[in-house]
Design a protein around this motif. Structure first.
Motif, short mmCIF file in Angstrom:
data_model
loop_
_atom_site.label_atom_id
_atom_site.label_comp_id
_atom_site.label_asym_id
_atom_site.label_seq_id
_atom_site.Cartn_x
_atom_site.Cartn_y
_atom_site.Cartn_z
N VAL A 188 4.86 0.80 -35.88
CA VAL A 188 3.81 1.86 -36.66
C VAL A 188 3.74 1.32 -37.85
N VAL A 189 2.72 1.51 -39.07
CA VAL A 189 3.30 2.15 -40.55
C VAL A 189 2.85 3.52 -40.80
N SER A 248 9.16 13.78 -44.88
CA SER A 248 8.43 13.96 -43.72
C SER A 248 8.67 12.50 -43.40
N GLY A 249 7.28 11.13 -44.41
CA GLY A 249 7.24 9.61 -43.99
C GLY A 249 8.84 9.15 -44.15
N ALA A 250 9.94 9.49 -44.62
CA ALA A 250 11.18 8.80 -44.55
C ALA A 250 11.55 9.45 -43.17
N ALA A 271 6.70 -0.01 -41.00
CA ALA A 271 6.97 -0.39 -43.04
C ALA A 271 6.51 1.29 -43.34
N LEU A 272 6.73 1.51 -43.97
CA LEU A 272 6.84 2.60 -44.99
C LEU A 272 6.38 2.54 -45.85
N GLY A 296 16.03 0.23 -40.84
CA GLY A 296 15.50 -0.89 -40.66
C GLY A 296 14.33 -1.02 -40.83
N ALA A 297 13.72 0.05 -41.11
CA ALA A 297 12.60 0.55 -41.82
C ALA A 297 12.00 -1.12 -43.01
N GLU A 298 10.87 -1.47 -43.12
CA GLU A 298 10.79 -2.45 -44.33
C GLU A 298 9.86 -1.46 -45.53
N ARG A 299 10.53 -1.77 -46.56
CA ARG A 299 9.59 -0.48 -47.49
C ARG A 299 8.70 -1.52 -48.18
N LEU A 300 7.82 -0.71 -48.48
CA LEU A 300 6.81 -1.44 -49.73
C LEU A 300 6.42 -0.19 -50.28
N THR A 301 5.99 -0.99 -51.62
CA THR A 301 5.63 -0.06 -52.64
C THR A 301 4.39 -0.31 -53.05
#
Length: 392
Positions: A4-5, A12-14, A28-29, A104-109
């Protein structure tokens, strides 16, 4: 390849990203970061308990709500057997994102641009904040939690741009000393057409600071002028302004939250802000949780129809509350005369108790049917003007 991305790193997303990561999914967030949503910051005990919010995130504990009518009538409603916690979104949202990453979520900015599909594959395309270039990540499913005016909803969901919006604006000010105008343990809600012709204004304590703001559907109302008038009326005109924030807030859930393919919405993107009160943090986090549940079910079963679980689970618990609050807004926010009667109705002890029981526990209380019946008659009498006005 991610399971899931999640697009959008607000509450909400977090929450969705954390729940999915904790259940063993690759997540991935994607979040822009640096944006602070205008928000009074009130969170009820049920949110604190359900989502394990630590004490250090609570910058104030409110024990009284004050309703103020167009004529200046004040009704103080005590919060019995508890308190409403206050958070500052500039700290609360990063805390939730950090917790998702720790799970464990990967953070993408970066900023979401679009979804591309080919030969059974799908990619989320975003503009990387650091490089300024387009980047892509492959995924099996997407959760759109990118707020009101969601790009994900606009591109992927039928009717995704149809939800009505309130435009909200607030100023964070340095908190004054306690006085007749300001109490650091009290939330003030101002129902006055001179401040907001169709919604309300607020003064909410934030510990060393306070949130002062208002909202309206009407686009030609000057939000800054209305907030300046509210500050003057509340004795807060001379307080230092620390920051200013504005954003649209949806007040009606969308009819569809998924595209019956690979996308499901959550939070403001799905329109889950409570009518009448404008409360959004709790419902956003619940929306993130049910979106994560629907995504996990879909990944496990392979049935795309399981994406519809998100809306179904949310509405099973909260549809009636939203309908009642929507009816209240339609009935009482139309004119100052009706706002005056609404504040008058808030004098009633039954109204006070049932209102805050419902707010604190996030459900309509069924334990006292006679109280509901009494309130129904009182409500009808106020709307028809049969109750004489008594000013306090």
């Amino acid at each position: 390849m991610y399971d899931v991305v999640v697009v959008g790193g607000g509450p909400s997303g977090a929450t969705a990203a954390e729940d999915l990561a904790r259940s063993g999914h690759s997540v991935a967030l994607i979040d822009r970061e640096g944006r602070i949503k205008p928000c009074g910051g009130a969170i009820p005990p049920r949110l604190i308990e359900d989502f394990a919010i630590p004490d250090e995130q609570l910058i104030a504990r409110v024990t009284t709500a004050r309703m103020i009518s167009p004529t200046g009538r004040k009704v103080d409603i005590p919060i019995e057997n508890g308190f409403v916690g206050m958070v500052d979104r500039k700290d609360f949202d990063p805390f939730l994102r950090d917790r998702a990453e720790a799970a464990g979520a990967e953070r993408l900015t970066g900023t979401f641009l679009r979804i591309e599909r080919k030969d059974g594959h799908r990619w989320v395309i975003y503009r990387d904040k650091e490089t300024g270039e387009e980047a892509r990540v492959e995924t099996r499913l997407i959760i759109g939690a990118d707020g009101a005016k969601s790009r994900v909803a606009a591109q992927e969901i039928p009717g995704g741009t149809k939800t009505p919006l309130v435009f909200a604006y607030h100023e964070i000010i340095a908190a004054p000393e306690p006085s007749e105008h300001y109490d650091p343990k009290r939330c003030d809600v101002i129902y006055d057409g001179a401040i907001s012709p169709d919604f309300y204004g607020w003064v909410f304590p934030h510990g060393q600071s306070a949130s002062v703001g208002m909202g309206t559907y009407i686009s030609d109302v000057s939000l800054k002028d209305a907030t300046a008038a509210l500050r003057a009326a509340s004795g807060l005109a001379d307080c230092e302004t620390l920051r200013r924030e504005g954003a649209p807030i949806p007040l009606k859930p969308l009819r569809f939250w998924d595209n019956a393919r690979d996308v499901v919405l959550a939070g403001d993107a799905a329109g889950v802000v409570a009518p009448s009160s404008g409360e959004g943090i709790y419902y956003a986090m619940v929306g993130g949780r049910v979106a994560a549940t629907a995504a996990a079910a879909t990944l496990a079963s392979g049935r795309i129809t399981d994406l519809a679980l998100a809306r179904r689970l949310f509405m099973r618990e909260h549809k009636t509350v939203f309908r009642v609050l929507g009816s209240m807004q339609d009935a009482y926010y139309r004119s100052d005369a009706r706002r005056e009667r609404f504040v008058s109705l808030c004098h009633d002890v039954d109204v006070q108790r049932l209102t805050f029981e419902a707010y604190m526990n996030k459900k309509l209380v069924k334990a006292r049917p006679m109280a509901h019946l009494k309130i129904g008659f009182k409500n009808l009498r106020h709307l028809t003007g049969l109750v004489a006005e008594t000013h306090v």
